[in-house]
Motif scaffolding. Structure first.
Motif, PDB file in Angstrom:
ATOM      1  N   CYS A 115       7.043   0.989  14.106  1.00 12.77           N
ATOM      2  CA  CYS A 115       6.779  -0.607  13.960  1.00 12.77           C
ATOM      3  C   CYS A 115       8.253  -1.187  13.386  1.00 12.77           C
ATOM      4  O   CYS A 115       8.277  -2.605  13.505  1.00 12.77           O
ATOM      5  CB  CYS A 115       5.681  -0.860  12.880  1.00 12.77           C
TER       6      CYS A 115
ATOM      7  N   ALA B 215      -3.025  -0.332  14.862  1.00 14.52           N
ATOM      8  CA  ALA B 215      -3.870  -0.239  15.941  1.00 14.52           C
ATOM      9  C   ALA B 215      -3.211  -0.125  17.589  1.00 14.52           C
ATOM     10  O   ALA B 215      -3.829  -0.182  18.498  1.00 14.52           O
ATOM     11  CB  ALA B 215      -4.904  -1.407  16.148  1.00 14.52           C
TER      12      ALA B 215
ATOM     13  N   ALA C  53       2.329  -7.006  16.457  1.00  8.98           N
ATOM     14  CA  ALA C  53       1.213  -7.192  15.779  1.00  8.98           C
ATOM     15  C   ALA C  53       0.174  -6.098  15.668  1.00  8.98           C
ATOM     16  O   ALA C  53      -0.310  -5.846  14.735  1.00  8.98           O
ATOM     17  CB  ALA C  53       0.589  -8.312  16.376  1.00  8.98           C
ATOM     18  N   GLU C  54      -0.115  -5.595  16.976  1.00  9.13           N
ATOM     19  CA  GLU C  54      -0.808  -4.233  16.794  1.00  9.13           C
ATOM     20  C   GLU C  54      -0.294  -2.850  16.054  1.00  9.13           C
ATOM     21  O   GLU C  54      -1.164  -2.365  15.397  1.00  9.13           O
ATOM     22  CB  GLU C  54      -1.280  -3.708  18.292  1.00  9.13           C
ATOM     23  N   CYS C  55       1.090  -3.087  16.150  1.00 10.66           N
ATOM     24  CA  CYS C  55       1.465  -1.874  15.364  1.00 10.66           C
ATOM     25  C   CYS C  55       1.475  -2.083  14.154  1.00 10.66           C
ATOM     26  O   CYS C  55       1.125  -1.079  13.183  1.00 10.66           O
ATOM     27  CB  CYS C  55       2.984  -1.619  15.798  1.00 10.66           C
ATOM     28  N   ASP C  56       1.708  -3.374  13.615  1.00 10.92           N
ATOM     29  CA  ASP C  56       1.698  -3.750  11.986  1.00 10.92           C
ATOM     30  C   ASP C  56       0.219  -3.310  11.457  1.00 10.92           C
ATOM     31  O   ASP C  56       0.130  -3.030  10.273  1.00 10.92           O
ATOM     32  CB  ASP C  56       2.322  -5.042  11.826  1.00 10.92           C
ATOM     33  N   ALA C  57      -0.568  -3.508  12.353  1.00 11.80           N
ATOM     34  CA  ALA C  57      -2.076  -3.523  11.887  1.00 11.80           C
ATOM     35  C   ALA C  57      -2.731  -2.035  12.089  1.00 11.80           C
ATOM     36  O   ALA C  57      -3.806  -1.619  11.906  1.00 11.80           O
ATOM     37  CB  ALA C  57      -2.843  -4.299  12.886  1.00 11.80           C
TER      38      ALA C  57
ATOM     39  N   GLN D 183       2.698   4.265  12.956  1.00  8.17           N
ATOM     40  CA  GLN D 183       3.387   3.569  11.672  1.00  8.17           C
ATOM     41  C   GLN D 183       3.903   4.754  10.787  1.00  8.17           C
ATOM     42  O   GLN D 183       4.904   4.341  10.163  1.00  8.17           O
ATOM     43  CB  GLN D 183       2.094   3.058  11.154  1.00  8.17           C
TER      44      GLN D 183
END
Length: 490
Positions: free
Chosen positions: A321, A338, A332-336, A316
């Motif tokens: 991302c 994770a 979605a994992e990148c934005d979170a 991140q």
């Protein structure tokens, strides 16, 4: 710090006064041999003591459960001392940097003088046809930039126009975590050019054992410290730096796509060290955009093992991302915060069953271990899964990654006994076997790679077959990976 720690640091400082100390401490960080310092650390049990073996003083609350003294020890900083006649700062980042300087892998007479230059302009796109047979540095301009602000360039070595080796260079990483700024990456274009590996390993055009000797090589130079995923300007310690590795790789790809047209007989996407992470990130894009009869993706010496809860935040921070490289699930994992870089690589294996995927890995790769520990220290992660990670536990963690990859029929790996970091850019590409970097009984690496890109190969490892257990040592072979034959399908 106790005197034994200071003795070790004095050793590292003395080594750093070698003739290579005038070069950037970040040179070739991910592809250096840290053996002398690593051995000294083991002898004096530095990692077990100063890096904190107490699992309770760890990531919880960002390290707030640790006492001030424990944090000082974990970071190995905030202490000044004199060892003999040598003044020395106790910075743990200096500790890693001195290990880099001690490696001696950067040699005089580097690659830099072997390239001609071409600067892309509106009326001049530096076409492959205009290079003759001369290795060329192409400066694309635009948003490309090195960490220190230098104009960016990528390398082209002209060869057969139907054979492309798209090669991601390695060179460390730069990041910030919990207030700690770690600058252990190739940060300038001069250093990136000096460490391309031109004339050695898979870029040795004179060696008849080199399956790539006639390929056109397009090499994304590494000088942004972000594994070719960065889109950010960083302001650390009051200074602006540029992590534009994504833009650097994007322009390299655009040039290759415009100059190697039509169906390729062979496409190979590869990278060494941090370049392996770039290969994982970019493999889907490259395999989608090029046309080819046969293709292979080969990772050299980076499994992507990180301490828990560290990989996603750093991706991140780099701006990964914002690249558009990922599927909706990975995005979605990148934005979170994770994301794990292994996920897009596994997606690529599933999406391209007609492509061979593989890894070259030393069982106890010293540089991967040291950077795992550096990441742990900067995030206040102690214990056996953090800054005190053992060789045996590193190997077990690596095997877990490869066991996941091994579920895909089009994936194989080549294990080398020992702690060598990186082979494809080095002369050890031709000497290494499964028994070690200098040869011995076992399968030759360069022959395995030839068979790999021709889709006729099986996984290779030298040692007793056992289950993946850290207590088993670090020379065994994982029974779950044994003798797997590569299977590719249309």
């Amino acid at each position: 710090l106790k005197s034994s720690y200071l003795d070790l640091f004095g050793l590292a400082f003395g080594i750093a006064k070698s003739k290579m100390a005038t070069m950037s401490l970040a040179l070739y960080t991910f592809c250096v041999l840290l053996h002398p310092l690593r051995a000294a650390a083991e002898e004096q049990s530095l990692l077990a003591a100063a890096f904190i073996a107490d699992d309770e003083c760890s990531v919880a609350g960002g390290g707030v459960d640790c006492s001030p003294e424990e944090l000082r020890m974990m970071q190995l900083r905030g202490t000044k001392a004199t060892v003999g006649n040598l003044p020395m700062s106790g910075s743990w980042t200096d500790y890693l940097a001195r290990a880099v300087t001690s490696s001696g892998l950067i040699q005089e007479g580097s690659s830099a003088s072997k390239y001609q230059e071409c600067h892309m302009k509106e009326d001049s796109k530096c076409p492959l046809s205009g290079m003759g047979d001369k290795p060329t540095m192409v400066y694309p301009g635009g948003r490309t930039r090195c960490f220190n602000g230098d104009p960016y360039a990528f390398a082209v070595v002209p060869g057969d126009k139907d054979k492309l080796l798209f090669y991601f260079e390695g060179g460390g990483a730069c990041w910030e975590a919990k207030g700690n700024v770690v600058l252990q990456c190739t940060d300038s274009i001069a250093t990136g050019i000096a460490t391309t590996g031109l004339g050695s390993g898979i870029q040795d055009r004179s060696n008849r054992d080199n399956v790539f000797r006639s390929y056109t090589v397009v090499e994304a130079i590494y000088c942004a410290g972000d594994a070719f995923m960065g889109t950010q300007n960083q302001t650390w310690n009051g200074k602006t730096s540029y992590q534009h590795g994504y833009y650097n790789a994007l322009e390299t790809f655009h040039w290759a796509k415009e100059n190697l047209v039509g169906e390729l007989s062979s496409l190979v996407v590869s990278g060494f060290s941090a370049g392996s992470l770039g290969t994982m990130a970019w493999s889907t894009t490259l395999l989608q955009e090029f046309s080819y009869k046969k293709a292979a993706v080969l990772l050299d010496s980076y499994a992507g093992i990180f301490p828990k809860h560290t990989q996603g935040p750093i991706l991140q921070e780099w701006g990964a991302c914002k690249t558009g490289l990922w599927s909706s699930d990975v995005q979605a994992e990148c934005d979170a915060g994770a994301m794990h870089i292994q996920e897009p690589f596994k997606e690529a294996m599933a999406k391209f069953p007609n492509v061979a995927f593989g890894s070259i890995q030393s069982k106890v790769d010293s540089s991967q271990i040291w950077f795992y520990k550096g990441m742990a220290m900067s995030n206040f992660v102690g214990g056996s899964d953090g800054a005190s990670l053992s060789d045996e536990k590193f190997y077990a963690k690596a095997l877990k990654v490869y066991e996941e990859y091994n579920t895909y029929p089009n994936y194989v790996e080549f294990f080398v006994d020992g702690n060598q970091h990186c082979f494809t850019q080095d002369h050890t590409f031709f000497t290494a076997t499964t028994a070690g970097k200098r040869g011995g009984e076992g399968q030759l690496l360069h022959k395995w790679v030839r068979e790999f890109i021709n889709h006729k190969v099986a996984s290779a490892c030298d040692g007793v077959m056992e289950g993946p257990d850290a207590s088993s040592g670090s020379t065994y072979c994982d029974s779950k990976l044994r003798a797997k034959v590569l299977i590719v399908t249309d």
